[in-house]
Design a protein around this motif. Structure first.
Motif, mmCIF file in Angstrom:
data_model
loop_
_atom_site.group_PDB
_atom_site.id
_atom_site.type_symbol
_atom_site.label_atom_id
_atom_site.label_comp_id
_atom_site.label_asym_id
_atom_site.label_seq_id
_atom_site.Cartn_x
_atom_site.Cartn_y
_atom_site.Cartn_z
ATOM 1 N N ILE A 417 0.865 -1.182 0.000
ATOM 2 C CA ILE A 417 0.000 0.000 0.000
ATOM 3 C C ILE A 417 0.898 1.227 0.000
ATOM 4 C CG2 ILE A 417 -1.707 1.283 1.352
ATOM 5 C CD1 ILE A 417 -2.806 -1.382 2.309
ATOM 6 N N TYR A 418 0.667 2.122 -0.939
ATOM 7 C CA TYR A 418 1.612 3.213 -1.176
ATOM 8 C C TYR A 418 0.875 4.537 -1.337
ATOM 9 C CZ TYR A 418 0.063 2.915 -6.016
ATOM 10 O OH TYR A 418 -0.708 2.914 -7.144
ATOM 11 N N GLY A 419 1.643 5.628 -1.316
ATOM 12 C CA GLY A 419 1.096 6.962 -1.541
ATOM 13 C C GLY A 419 2.174 8.005 -1.393
ATOM 14 N N VAL A 420 1.779 9.281 -1.435
ATOM 15 C CA VAL A 420 2.715 10.405 -1.372
ATOM 16 C C VAL A 420 2.200 11.422 -0.352
ATOM 17 C CG1 VAL A 420 3.769 12.335 -2.631
ATOM 18 C CG2 VAL A 420 3.453 10.122 -3.769
ATOM 19 N N VAL A 421 3.105 11.954 0.459
ATOM 20 C CA VAL A 421 2.792 13.002 1.429
ATOM 21 C C VAL A 421 3.437 14.301 0.963
ATOM 22 C CG1 VAL A 421 2.940 13.746 3.838
ATOM 23 C CG2 VAL A 421 2.702 11.303 3.297
ATOM 24 N N LEU A 485 -0.701 19.637 10.137
ATOM 25 C CA LEU A 485 -1.882 19.208 10.860
ATOM 26 C C LEU A 485 -1.482 18.364 12.066
ATOM 27 C CD1 LEU A 485 -4.002 18.065 7.793
ATOM 28 C CD2 LEU A 485 -4.572 20.015 9.259
ATOM 29 N N MET A 486 -2.379 18.328 13.064
ATOM 30 C CA MET A 486 -2.133 17.438 14.184
ATOM 31 C C MET A 486 -2.249 15.972 13.756
ATOM 32 S SD MET A 486 -1.397 16.810 17.263
ATOM 33 C CE MET A 486 -1.448 18.420 18.038
ATOM 34 N N ILE A 487 -3.256 15.678 12.935
ATOM 35 C CA ILE A 487 -3.475 14.289 12.517
ATOM 36 C C ILE A 487 -4.258 14.291 11.211
ATOM 37 C CG2 ILE A 487 -5.675 13.935 13.729
ATOM 38 C CD1 ILE A 487 -4.452 11.207 14.703
ATOM 39 N N TRP A 488 -4.013 13.287 10.399
ATOM 40 C CA TRP A 488 -4.750 13.106 9.147
ATOM 41 C C TRP A 488 -5.145 11.637 9.019
ATOM 42 C CZ3 TRP A 488 -6.922 16.064 5.488
ATOM 43 C CH2 TRP A 488 -7.367 15.424 4.325
ATOM 44 N N PHE A 489 -6.413 11.397 8.690
ATOM 45 C CA PHE A 489 -6.931 10.051 8.448
ATOM 46 C C PHE A 489 -7.198 9.884 6.964
ATOM 47 C CE2 PHE A 489 -8.190 11.158 12.767
ATOM 48 C CZ PHE A 489 -7.796 10.056 13.481
ATOM 49 N N GLY A 490 -6.535 8.930 6.340
ATOM 50 C CA GLY A 490 -6.742 8.678 4.925
ATOM 51 C C GLY A 490 -7.999 7.864 4.672
ATOM 52 N N PRO A 491 -8.380 7.707 3.409
ATOM 53 C CA PRO A 491 -9.584 6.945 3.067
ATOM 54 C C PRO A 491 -9.380 5.447 3.320
ATOM 55 C CG PRO A 491 -8.401 7.543 1.085
ATOM 56 C CD PRO A 491 -7.701 8.242 2.209
ATOM 57 N N TYR A 492 -10.490 4.731 3.373
ATOM 58 C CA TYR A 492 -10.437 3.292 3.621
ATOM 59 C C TYR A 492 -9.932 2.523 2.406
ATOM 60 C CZ TYR A 492 -13.204 3.868 7.882
ATOM 61 O OH TYR A 492 -13.637 4.204 9.133
ATOM 62 N N VAL A 493 -9.173 1.479 2.671
ATOM 63 C CA VAL A 493 -8.868 0.436 1.695
ATOM 64 C C VAL A 493 -9.657 -0.782 2.152
ATOM 65 C CG1 VAL A 493 -7.102 -1.040 0.699
ATOM 66 C CG2 VAL A 493 -6.575 1.360 1.216
ATOM 67 N N SER A 494 -10.708 -1.128 1.437
ATOM 68 C CA SER A 494 -11.647 -2.152 1.906
ATOM 69 C C SER A 494 -11.295 -3.556 1.457
ATOM 70 C CB SER A 494 -13.068 -1.804 1.430
ATOM 71 O OG SER A 494 -13.475 -0.582 1.993
ATOM 72 N N THR A 495 -10.519 -3.673 0.364
ATOM 73 C CA THR A 495 -10.104 -5.004 -0.101
ATOM 74 C C THR A 495 -8.619 -4.974 -0.401
ATOM 75 O OG1 THR A 495 -10.640 -4.469 -2.411
ATOM 76 C CG2 THR A 495 -12.377 -5.501 -1.079
ATOM 77 N N TYR A 496 -7.903 -5.992 0.063
ATOM 78 C CA TYR A 496 -6.480 -6.073 -0.226
ATOM 79 C C TYR A 496 -6.019 -7.518 -0.078
ATOM 80 C CZ TYR A 496 -1.471 -5.431 -0.193
ATOM 81 O OH TYR A 496 -0.142 -5.502 -0.514
ATOM 82 N N THR A 497 -5.223 -7.960 -1.032
ATOM 83 C CA THR A 497 -4.609 -9.286 -1.014
ATOM 84 C C THR A 497 -3.101 -9.127 -0.987
ATOM 85 O OG1 THR A 497 -6.455 -10.226 -2.276
ATOM 86 C CG2 THR A 497 -4.390 -11.487 -2.220
ATOM 87 N N ALA A 498 -2.436 -9.843 -0.116
ATOM 88 C CA ALA A 498 -0.983 -9.755 0.017
ATOM 89 C C ALA A 498 -0.306 -9.883 -1.334
ATOM 90 C CB ALA A 498 -0.479 -10.833 0.974
ATOM 91 N N GLY A 499 0.690 -9.017 -1.583
ATOM 92 C CA GLY A 499 1.423 -9.032 -2.842
ATOM 93 C C GLY A 499 0.884 -8.047 -3.860
ATOM 94 N N GLU A 500 -0.318 -7.508 -3.629
ATOM 95 C CA GLU A 500 -0.885 -6.523 -4.541
ATOM 96 C C GLU A 500 -0.193 -5.168 -4.342
ATOM 97 O OE1 GLU A 500 -5.525 -8.012 -5.023
ATOM 98 O OE2 GLU A 500 -5.028 -6.321 -3.703
ATOM 99 N N SER A 501 -0.326 -4.328 -5.366
ATOM 100 C CA SER A 501 0.113 -2.937 -5.270
ATOM 101 C C SER A 501 -1.138 -2.065 -5.259
ATOM 102 C CB SER A 501 1.012 -2.573 -6.454
ATOM 103 O OG SER A 501 1.442 -1.235 -6.371
ATOM 104 N N THR A 502 -1.425 -1.445 -4.139
ATOM 105 C CA THR A 502 -2.680 -0.701 -3.950
ATOM 106 C C THR A 502 -2.389 0.713 -3.458
ATOM 107 O OG1 THR A 502 -3.912 -2.703 -3.440
ATOM 108 C CG2 THR A 502 -4.858 -0.627 -2.677
ATOM 109 N N HIS A 503 -3.036 1.674 -4.099
ATOM 110 C CA HIS A 503 -2.868 3.073 -3.695
ATOM 111 C C HIS A 503 -3.628 3.320 -2.397
ATOM 112 C CE1 HIS A 503 -3.668 7.576 -4.193
ATOM 113 N NE2 HIS A 503 -2.358 7.449 -4.050
ATOM 114 N N GLY A 504 -2.891 3.771 -1.378
ATOM 115 C CA GLY A 504 -3.534 4.065 -0.106
ATOM 116 C C GLY A 504 -4.098 5.467 -0.063
ATOM 117 N N SER A 505 -3.233 6.472 -0.210
ATOM 118 C CA SER A 505 -3.698 7.854 -0.143
ATOM 119 C C SER A 505 -2.550 8.793 -0.442
ATOM 120 C CB SER A 505 -4.266 8.160 1.252
ATOM 121 O OG SER A 505 -4.605 9.509 1.377
ATOM 122 N N ASP A 506 -2.807 9.826 -1.258
ATOM 123 C CA ASP A 506 -1.911 10.976 -1.390
ATOM 124 C C ASP A 506 -2.565 12.115 -0.608
ATOM 125 O OD1 ASP A 506 -0.409 9.450 -3.118
ATOM 126 O OD2 ASP A 506 -1.224 10.391 -4.925
#
Length: 634
Positions: A417-421, A485-506
């Motif tokens: 699970i990946y993304g950019v800050v 910010l004090m804290i940031w909550f990204g969107p949900y990832v509802s399905t994930y299988t090990a080994g996949e490449s999934t966008h978490g949140s930018d």
């Protein structure tokens, strides 16, 4: 409100006319009288920048000392926060500026325009976004006093875009509509009616009025040939319209226009009218004779030039108790207004009138229990977390979240699970983010990662999600960097299988700060809460109020791309005379939102009409030791 070019008069001519002006014969409508000074015989003071032509000036609504100026040429926006004691050029701003304008309430928000387009900054001039696109020769701005999303821009020359007046109702972002076709030099609002606005034109000069905020216009100046150009317009409390033109100063009373006499020149460059200190006093700037003042709506005039060595005036602007003058060759000058308490503004080191904030310390790092009944607005969304008041950031409190992070993963593999800050749209390195797994309301941090030089994070070796589980990425809690910010909550990832490449949140971690009311204020309802929003059109915002002792919490949820909220009635459970905390919330999408680093305290004062308030029939959240993210949803 500004003139693009001013006729230059020879020095000998200036001296002769200045002498002659004292002995001009009086008329039925005007005469020059003996020099009148400001309070305590104060005089003009040169405050810089030196040796430059000033095209426009704007003064912050709540701070005499905070001034911005458009300087002729390839020069950045000039800014002083201490009444001219020092100036700085905003290196990130556009150049060749012709018009500048503060937001009427929020001084960190400002508009500028040059000979090609307009720009807006929401962070005090550190960064700028383009608004009305290429092909606009900007001459003036107008912002509706009771609806700051409502912006007009006046343009003059025919470039890539037709000249005229353009309307936008989203703080300048998005599309603009051309509502008036004419070479537009100046815009002015009516202090008696926020929807009434006037535009002055050149090349067959005219004055046109809109009674609906600039959507439609009608001619109110004499028809046919009148003047060549209307350089500035001002309206007083009595409804008189004053027009500075190439053919002298005109005043409209009722339906009748009168050319005022008593000024030594027909070359009137700019006007200013005091609406708070000595309401109704009119100031007129001229191209060769300096500044003149009238105490009787323009019937008689006095010279107002003591100490003013540069008499070629390009711009006049009134602060709370100070009159500023821009000149054609020697920067900005100032003088205390007649009737004001002090002769000079109080210097301040704060750049935007924003005083003090209290760092926001969350009591726990999970999301709060949702309210079982409606929030402040009829369409609530999610309830934010709770703070604990303190003067400085403290150590991170014990969290009820189960923390079993793995070692920070490397980014050798592209699976996971990946993304950019980012911070202000620029990738930021060495930021720690967490991958949180939610299951039946419980949240567990299963891994942490640190962003690389490109702001990228990656959680590899991430386990497969089982039924009833979901992931989200979290930044914070941050207690060490007030820019974030004090804290940031990204969107949900509802399905994930090990080994996949999934966008978490930018996501961007730039903070959102409360602006008004000031910290520890005591105010009656209705009360407008204002925050300094981030420069991302996709952001939306909400307002929240919370009990400083129990941490019970009331929220509007997501109310859109706005930087203010008007609280008209107290929610059930909120009392007069008790201090509460407040701050904005920032949202970006259905499931992603952040909590600011700071909050402020507010005490509501009960008025004589307090018992007539219709209070919402809902209760606060009963527990802000916070639950899970899933309970934040609608």
């Amino acid at each position: 409100m500004m003139q693009r070019s001013v006729t230059l008069i020879a020095v000998v001519t200036i001296m002769l006319l200045a002498i002659l002006s004292i002995s001009l014969s009086s008329s039925a409508l005007g005469r020059v009288v003996e020099q009148q000074l400001g309070p305590d015989d104060s005089s003009w003071e040169h405050i810089g920048p030196d040796g430059v032509r000033v095209n426009d000036i704007s003064v912050a609504s709540d701070d005499n000392a905070f001034v911005i100026a458009a300087i002729e040429g390839d020069v950045h926006l000039a800014k002083t926060t201490n009444g001219g004691a020092t100036w700085m050029y905003m290196e990130n701003s556009p150049t060749n500026l012709l018009a500048v304008q503060f937001d009427p309430v929020l001084p960190t928000s400002m508009y500028v325009g040059n000979d090609s387009q307009t720009f807006r900054s929401s962070d005090g001039g550190e960064s700028w976004g383009r608004q009305l696109s290429e092909g606009t020769d900007t001459s003036d701005f107008w912002i509706k006093s009771d609806d700051r999303q409502h912006v007009l821009v006046a343009t003059t020359d025919l470039l890539a875009r037709p000249y005229g007046v353009y309307l936008n109702q989203q703080y300048g972002w998005g599309s603009w509509t051309r509502t008036f076709a004419g070479k537009s030099l100046t815009l002015a609002g009516d202090p008696n009616d926020a929807s009434h606005v006037y535009v002055g034109t050149h090349d067959s000069g005219s004055v046109n009025r809109s009674t609906n905020g600039g959507s439609n216009w009608s001619l109110v100046s004499p028809s046919g040939a009148w003047v060549e150009e209307v350089r500035d317009l001002e309206i007083d409390w009595a409804g008189n319209i004053f027009a500075a033109t190439n053919d002298g100063l005109w005043r409209k009373t009722g339906s009748h226009w009168t050319q005022l006499s008593g000024l030594p020149s027909a070359d009137i460059t700019d006007l200013a009218i005091g609406l708070s200190v000595n309401p109704g006093i009119v100031y007129a700037g001229t191209a060769a004779h300096g500044v003149f003042i009238s105490n009787d709506s323009g019937n008689t005039w006095s010279t107002f030039n003591t100490g003013l060595s540069n008499l070629d005036i390009t711009r006049l602007e009134i602060g709370k108790s100070v009159l500023y003058a821009g000149t054609a060759s020697n920067g900005v000058w100032k003088i205390a207004l007649p009737g004001s308490a002090t002769a000079t503004p109080t210097p301040t080191e704060t750049s935007a009138g924003i005083a003090h904030y209290l760092p926001l310390i969350l009591k726990a790092w999970q999301r709060p229990t949702p309210m079982s009944t409606p929030t402040i607005t009829p369409t609530p969304t999610r309830t934010p977390t709770s703070p604990s008041a303190t003067d400085t950031p403290t150590i991170t409190p014990t969290s009820p979240v189960t923390n079993t992070p793995t070692a920070t993963p490397t980014q050798e593999s592209d699976s996971g699970i990946y993304g950019v800050v980012t911070y202000k749209s620029t990738p930021v390195s060495n930021v720690i983010v967490s991958l949180v797994r939610e299951e039946e309301g419980d949240e567990t941090v299963i891994a942490t990662a640190t962003t690389n030089d490109d702001g990228e994070y990656l959680f590899n070796d991430t386990p497969t999600l089982q039924p009833g589980q979901r992931y989200f990425v979290r930044f914070g809690p941050n207690q060490s960097n007030s820019r974030y910010l004090m804290i940031w909550f990204g969107p949900y990832v509802s399905t994930y299988t090990a080994g996949e490449s999934t966008h978490g949140s930018d996501f961007d971690i730039e903070d959102v700060r409360p602006v008004l009311p000031s910290n520890n204020a005591t105010s009656a309802l209705p009360l407008t809460f204002i925050w300094d929003w981030r420069s991302y059109p996709a952001d939306t915002y909400g307002f929240r109020l919370f009990d400083l002792t129990t941490f019970d919490n009331w929220t509007t949820g997501d109310i859109g791309h706005v930087d203010s909220f008007v609280l008209k009635d107290l929610p059930s459970g909120v009392s007069f005379g008790t201090a509460y905390g407040w701050n904005p919330m920032v949202y970006n999408g259905d499931d992603a939102f952040g909590i600011p680093y700071y909050y402020r305290n507010i005490t509501f004062s009960e008025t004589s009409t307090a018992n007539s308030y219709t209070r919402p029939a809902f209760a606060p959240s009963s527990n802000l030791i916070l639950k899970g993210k899933s309970q934040m949803r609608k």
